[in-house]
Design a protein around this motif. Sequence first.
Motif, PDB file in Angstrom:
ATOM      1  N   LEU A 177       0.712  -1.044  -0.049  1.00  0.00           N
ATOM      2  CA  LEU A 177      -0.082   0.022   0.109  1.00  0.00           C
ATOM      3  C   LEU A 177       0.813   1.221  -0.057  1.00  0.00           C
ATOM      4  O   LEU A 177       0.338   2.290   0.028  1.00  0.00           O
ATOM      5  CB  LEU A 177      -1.040  -0.112   1.130  1.00  0.00           C
ATOM      6  N   GLY A 178       2.172   1.212   0.026  1.00  0.00           N
ATOM      7  CA  GLY A 178       2.961   2.028  -0.007  1.00  0.00           C
ATOM      8  C   GLY A 178       3.152   2.730   1.227  1.00  0.00           C
ATOM      9  O   GLY A 178       2.774   2.497   2.411  1.00  0.00           O
ATOM     10  N   ARG A 179       3.600   4.090   1.416  1.00  0.00           N
ATOM     11  CA  ARG A 179       3.975   4.903   2.462  1.00  0.00           C
ATOM     12  C   ARG A 179       2.555   5.480   3.167  1.00  0.00           C
ATOM     13  O   ARG A 179       1.671   5.892   2.785  1.00  0.00           O
ATOM     14  CB  ARG A 179       4.705   6.195   1.896  1.00  0.00           C
ATOM     15  N   LEU A 180       2.760   5.281   4.601  1.00  0.00           N
ATOM     16  CA  LEU A 180       1.592   5.977   5.374  1.00  0.00           C
ATOM     17  C   LEU A 180       1.530   7.491   5.361  1.00  0.00           C
ATOM     18  O   LEU A 180       2.607   8.209   5.301  1.00  0.00           O
ATOM     19  CB  LEU A 180       1.924   5.602   6.954  1.00  0.00           C
ATOM     20  N   ARG A 181       0.257   8.063   4.887  1.00  0.00           N
ATOM     21  CA  ARG A 181       0.183   9.372   5.105  1.00  0.00           C
ATOM     22  C   ARG A 181      -0.648   9.900   6.401  1.00  0.00           C
ATOM     23  O   ARG A 181      -0.214  10.827   6.904  1.00  0.00           O
ATOM     24  CB  ARG A 181      -0.813   9.707   3.863  1.00  0.00           C
ATOM     25  N   LEU A 226      -3.403   1.833  21.975  1.00  0.00           N
ATOM     26  CA  LEU A 226      -2.203   2.684  22.070  1.00  0.00           C
ATOM     27  C   LEU A 226      -0.923   1.756  21.464  1.00  0.00           C
ATOM     28  O   LEU A 226      -0.189   2.194  20.620  1.00  0.00           O
ATOM     29  CB  LEU A 226      -1.627   3.308  23.382  1.00  0.00           C
ATOM     30  N   ASP A 227      -0.941   0.608  21.910  1.00  0.00           N
ATOM     31  CA  ASP A 227       0.021  -0.585  21.425  1.00  0.00           C
ATOM     32  C   ASP A 227      -0.187  -0.635  20.030  1.00  0.00           C
ATOM     33  O   ASP A 227       0.814  -0.759  19.152  1.00  0.00           O
ATOM     34  CB  ASP A 227       0.134  -1.532  22.320  1.00  0.00           C
ATOM     35  N   LEU A 228      -1.355  -1.200  19.736  1.00  0.00           N
ATOM     36  CA  LEU A 228      -1.634  -1.639  18.350  1.00  0.00           C
ATOM     37  C   LEU A 228      -1.336  -0.571  17.302  1.00  0.00           C
ATOM     38  O   LEU A 228      -0.811  -0.857  16.272  1.00  0.00           O
ATOM     39  CB  LEU A 228      -3.151  -2.035  18.179  1.00  0.00           C
ATOM     40  N   TRP A 229      -1.642   0.650  17.705  1.00  0.00           N
ATOM     41  CA  TRP A 229      -1.545   1.911  16.837  1.00  0.00           C
ATOM     42  C   TRP A 229      -0.172   2.122  16.574  1.00  0.00           C
ATOM     43  O   TRP A 229       0.218   2.103  15.378  1.00  0.00           O
ATOM     44  CB  TRP A 229      -1.975   3.051  17.421  1.00  0.00           C
ATOM     45  N   GLN A 230       0.905   1.939  17.460  1.00  0.00           N
ATOM     46  CA  GLN A 230       2.264   2.309  17.327  1.00  0.00           C
ATOM     47  C   GLN A 230       2.690   0.867  16.485  1.00  0.00           C
ATOM     48  O   GLN A 230       3.810   1.275  15.888  1.00  0.00           O
ATOM     49  CB  GLN A 230       3.159   2.549  18.566  1.00  0.00           C
ATOM     50  N   TRP A 231       2.370  -0.159  16.929  1.00  0.00           N
ATOM     51  CA  TRP A 231       2.826  -1.372  16.003  1.00  0.00           C
ATOM     52  C   TRP A 231       2.479  -1.259  14.666  1.00  0.00           C
ATOM     53  O   TRP A 231       3.340  -1.920  13.820  1.00  0.00           O
ATOM     54  CB  TRP A 231       2.001  -2.652  16.808  1.00  0.00           C
ATOM     55  N   ALA A 289       1.645   1.542  12.664  1.00  0.00           N
ATOM     56  CA  ALA A 289       1.932   2.752  12.133  1.00  0.00           C
ATOM     57  C   ALA A 289       3.232   3.486  12.546  1.00  0.00           C
ATOM     58  O   ALA A 289       3.740   4.291  11.725  1.00  0.00           O
ATOM     59  CB  ALA A 289       0.656   3.866  12.481  1.00  0.00           C
ATOM     60  N   GLY A 290       3.892   2.714  13.657  1.00  0.00           N
ATOM     61  CA  GLY A 290       5.304   3.396  13.837  1.00  0.00           C
ATOM     62  C   GLY A 290       5.104   4.368  15.102  1.00  0.00           C
ATOM     63  O   GLY A 290       4.024   4.540  15.596  1.00  0.00           O
ATOM     64  N   THR A 291       6.107   4.535  15.604  1.00  0.00           N
ATOM     65  CA  THR A 291       6.181   5.231  17.034  1.00  0.00           C
ATOM     66  C   THR A 291       6.086   6.926  16.796  1.00  0.00           C
ATOM     67  O   THR A 291       6.958   7.303  16.210  1.00  0.00           O
ATOM     68  CB  THR A 291       7.327   4.951  18.005  1.00  0.00           C
ATOM     69  N   GLU A 350      -8.724   3.920  10.715  1.00  0.00           N
ATOM     70  CA  GLU A 350      -8.352   4.265   9.379  1.00  0.00           C
ATOM     71  C   GLU A 350      -6.906   4.409   9.069  1.00  0.00           C
ATOM     72  O   GLU A 350      -6.275   5.132  10.088  1.00  0.00           O
ATOM     73  CB  GLU A 350      -9.176   5.477   9.071  1.00  0.00           C
ATOM     74  N   LEU A 351      -6.281   3.863   8.061  1.00  0.00           N
ATOM     75  CA  LEU A 351      -4.943   4.141   7.833  1.00  0.00           C
ATOM     76  C   LEU A 351      -4.740   4.559   6.157  1.00  0.00           C
ATOM     77  O   LEU A 351      -5.283   3.664   5.507  1.00  0.00           O
ATOM     78  CB  LEU A 351      -4.032   2.907   8.030  1.00  0.00           C
ATOM     79  N   LEU A 352      -4.424   5.769   6.098  1.00  0.00           N
ATOM     80  CA  LEU A 352      -4.432   6.217   4.478  1.00  0.00           C
ATOM     81  C   LEU A 352      -2.878   6.010   4.022  1.00  0.00           C
ATOM     82  O   LEU A 352      -1.974   6.574   4.881  1.00  0.00           O
ATOM     83  CB  LEU A 352      -4.826   7.469   4.639  1.00  0.00           C
ATOM     84  N   PHE A 353      -2.791   5.476   3.000  1.00  0.00           N
ATOM     85  CA  PHE A 353      -1.644   5.378   2.446  1.00  0.00           C
ATOM     86  C   PHE A 353      -1.266   5.842   0.895  1.00  0.00           C
ATOM     87  O   PHE A 353      -2.407   6.247   0.452  1.00  0.00           O
ATOM     88  CB  PHE A 353      -1.108   3.737   2.341  1.00  0.00           C
TER      89      PHE A 353
END
Length: 390
Positions: A148-152, A193-198, A200-202, A252-255
Amino acid sequence: MSEKNVRLGIIGFGAQGGMYAGLLADGKIAGMTLGAIADTDPAKKDAVAEKHAGTPFYDDYVAMLDSGDVDAVVTTVPHYLHPEMTITAIGKGIHTLTEKPAGVYTKQVEEMNAFAADHPETTFAIMFNQRTNPVYTELKALIDSGELGRLRHTSWIITSWWRPQGYYDQSEWRATWGGEGGGVLVNQAPHQLDLWQWLAGTPKKVFAKLAFGFQRDIATEDEVNALVDFGEGVTGHFMTSTNDIIGTDRLELLFDKGKVVVDKSNKVTVYRLSEDERSLSDKMTMQDVAKLFRGEMDPSSLYTVEEKTYESAWGQQHIDVLTNFAAHVNDGTPLIADGAEGINGVRLASGMQLSAWTGREIDLVDYPAEEYLAELNKRIEEEGKFPTRS
């Protein structure tokens, strides 16, 4: 298949500890059995004798650690005690699975992590059971594949943590600064909070608005709105509360090349663009755009849609983490979540609190740990019920 067996000691025989004891007693954890139980409440001794006859009971967890009855422990106790008990157990050569969150403030978690790092022969894990949820393990694999490419941008609205006033009134330490160390961020939301960082990154920075005792008679936060900066233009939003009886759980995660929407932690919709969004933007004429907006263009020429719904058996995720913990102790199987990773969620949660207290954006890379602890202690002193922390 290993025939080795880990004898697990449970520190704290409450709802969570009781569930783990039941899973072990029912033989649902491969490579692990119930070794002993410790609790400071004398009434728990009779409860253990009734439900788990023959299981050693201790009113002092240190005595249990020294007894020879256990090879490992899990810390199902109030949050402030997690680092202290973990350090004590590891210092005695006892493998430790700490409950979430890893602690309340980063200073105590850093001390725990450093101590564990000095004893690599002793297993140190954390109960991030949602990392075993197929919804998120498959999503993690998709993101890591780069398809999906890079996270936005990413946003998580998790307000399905409704708690009535009676929930807080049942325990004197609940939703207090000195007893629990916070509200929804340290009790209900650590998994997200853990899943989000896992996934999407810290985050590198956070700015947050928190409501303290907004819709409940409590001292701590019952509603949170936070903006985070992941660096390189990538941003995120996190919203959670305990006062929405209807509740929403939407990630939601937009890439660059697609989008993922997770509803209620069980339905995943993946949108895959035919090309990255910038390329589509550059090549489409305004006539094409007008047709798209009027519904005259088939969207399948731009993106495909995949939907999947997951079912989850109650307790299975905890079983998976306990089984993995046993397998790591017995055979060196890689951990689902190394205990040292728990600091990320603690830093983000306390960073949100500190941002709300000070009205400024908080740097999570060069984190002001001492300032947070000083602000936390101010609030503990105002409560006048619990000792300050160091």
